[in-house]
Design a protein around this motif. Sequence first.
Motif, PDB file in Angstrom:
ATOM      1  N   ALA A  23     -81.724   3.743 -10.061  1.00 32.78           N
ATOM      2  CA  ALA A  23     -83.454   3.537  -9.728  1.00 32.78           C
ATOM      3  C   ALA A  23     -84.178   3.881 -10.964  1.00 32.78           C
ATOM      4  O   ALA A  23     -85.126   2.923 -11.298  1.00 32.78           O
ATOM      5  CB  ALA A  23     -83.852   4.017  -8.594  1.00 32.78           C
ATOM      6  N   ALA A  52     -84.729  -5.237  -8.542  1.00 39.03           N
ATOM      7  CA  ALA A  52     -84.791  -4.319  -7.240  1.00 39.03           C
ATOM      8  C   ALA A  52     -83.771  -4.988  -6.430  1.00 39.03           C
ATOM      9  O   ALA A  52     -83.026  -3.955  -5.966  1.00 39.03           O
ATOM     10  CB  ALA A  52     -86.255  -4.463  -6.484  1.00 39.03           C
ATOM     11  N   TRP A  55     -80.524  -3.379  -7.676  1.00 37.50           N
ATOM     12  CA  TRP A  55     -80.345  -2.105  -7.375  1.00 37.50           C
ATOM     13  C   TRP A  55     -80.048  -1.847  -5.898  1.00 37.50           C
ATOM     14  O   TRP A  55     -79.066  -0.991  -5.566  1.00 37.50           O
ATOM     15  CB  TRP A  55     -81.846  -1.047  -7.631  1.00 37.50           C
ATOM     16  N   ALA A  59     -76.772   0.036  -5.075  1.00 37.24           N
ATOM     17  CA  ALA A  59     -76.657   1.206  -4.155  1.00 37.24           C
ATOM     18  C   ALA A  59     -76.032   0.962  -2.853  1.00 37.24           C
ATOM     19  O   ALA A  59     -75.277   1.879  -2.635  1.00 37.24           O
ATOM     20  CB  ALA A  59     -78.216   1.439  -3.677  1.00 37.24           C
TER      21      ALA A  59
END
Length: 157
Positions: A23, A52, A55, A59
């Motif tokens: 991040a 984003a 990510w 994740a």
Amino acid sequence: MGSHWVRPYPPGVGRWLVIIWEAIALALLTWASIRQFDLMGHGIRAVAVVLAALWVIGAWRIIQHGVYVSSDGVLIRGLLRSRSMRWRDIAGVHLHQATHRVGRWELQRDTTVLIERHDGATVNTELWAQGVDFHARPNLFRAVYQEIRNRHRAAAG
């Protein structure tokens, strides 16, 4: 195959550190991209949304990463792909001490769990003794290895 997959170990704290690290890295990349290309308005939003989303996907894959078992077989979820094998296709589950040669020196790398198939091929798992899930929990690494071996033996009959 295997409608109920179970990861026989809880994820380690190291996964969350990797997610936080990523991040921060993507936030810095966003900032640098905005500065480098003098982006304004919609350009800033577009870069921020794309990075984003990248990510979030990364994740999620990091959280799901690992080895799962069911009564039918084993599922290995990596960062980019997943593969499953039925217990009947597996000849054995072994510990492997990876080494690297540098000139005349041999460097010990890490202990991993390998799956040997009946056709002679070996499949690397995502289980490393010094990995993010087991680095501070070596007993858990051995327990997971034994769990996978025991499930394979039980399925073999």
